[in-house]
Design a protein around this motif. Structure first.
Motif, short mmCIF file in Angstrom:
data_model
loop_
_atom_site.label_atom_id
_atom_site.label_comp_id
_atom_site.label_asym_id
_atom_site.label_seq_id
_atom_site.Cartn_x
_atom_site.Cartn_y
_atom_site.Cartn_z
N VAL A 69 0.84 -1.19 0.00
CA VAL A 69 0.00 0.00 0.00
C VAL A 69 0.88 1.24 0.00
N TRP A 136 -8.22 4.73 7.44
CA TRP A 136 -8.54 3.74 6.42
C TRP A 136 -9.87 3.16 6.85
N TYR A 156 -8.60 3.36 -1.80
CA TYR A 156 -7.25 2.97 -1.44
C TYR A 156 -6.89 1.66 -2.12
N VAL A 157 -7.77 0.65 -1.96
CA VAL A 157 -7.62 -0.65 -2.60
C VAL A 157 -9.00 -1.29 -2.66
N ARG A 170 -6.30 -1.77 -7.30
CA ARG A 170 -6.12 -0.66 -6.40
C ARG A 170 -6.43 0.62 -7.13
#
Length: 182
Positions: A69, A136, A156-157, A170
């Motif tokens: 990430v 997150w 973010y993903v 992603r």
């Protein structure tokens, strides 16, 4: 959920989840990891990766499958990834957590048996990691983790397939490998 001080996700588990082991030894399996779970890479030994979770639990996994990430927040404002106001998703996460907490309490006092508890919580997915101003947040409706700075959220993903890719993808962000990993 209590978060271990200093926890900062470096990877997430792939969208299908993944097996985990107590030690870098295939004969010592442990509980598999949930899809898109944020983890911190602690060390590597060949393909084995020792990871830590936000609650302090650790395990060994096949590090080749971890999704790195970004260490910097994703770029916000892009139309395909911009989500906007985090408050509605935070409210849904709080409601889901309240429902789960109620089920745990009922199970603890004997008001639910194990099977009823499983039925009541089946399919429930909640994910929130807060690190100062960074957040997150898992969106179970869309199957994705979002990054937020308190004002805006950006994808973010995701565990959904990208139209141009074969599997989970992603957001279009800059990926930075953790120190020592290239």
């Amino acid at each position: 959920m209590a978060t271990t001080p200093g926890f900062r996700p470096t990877h997430v588990v792939p969208g299908d989840g993944m097996p985990a082991w107590e030690a870098p030894d295939p004969a010592r399996p442990t509980v598999p990891l949930d899809p898109l779970l944020p983890v911190q890479l602690v060390e590597r030994h060949g393909d084995w990766a020792h990871i830590s979770c936000a609650n302090g639990w650790s395990a060994w996994v096949d590090g080749r499958y971890l999704v790195a990430v970004p260490q910097d927040p994703p770029v916000t404002g892009g139309p395909p990834t911009d989500v906007g106001d985090p408050r509605p998703l935070l409210a849904r996460a709080a409601e889901a957590l309240t429902g789960y907490r109620a089920a745990v309490e009922e199970l603890a006092v004997g008001g639910l048996d194990g099977e009823s508890f499983r039925g009541r919580t089946h399919g429930l997915r909640i994910g929130v990691v807060v690190d100062g101003e960074s957040m997150w947040l898992y969106d179970p409706t869309e199957g994705r983790w979002l990054y937020g700075d308190g004002r805006r959220l950006s994808t973010y993903v995701t565990d959904r397939a990208d139209p141009g890719r074969a599997g989970p993808g992603r957001a279009p962000t800059r990926v930075v490998a953790p120190d020592g990993e290239r």
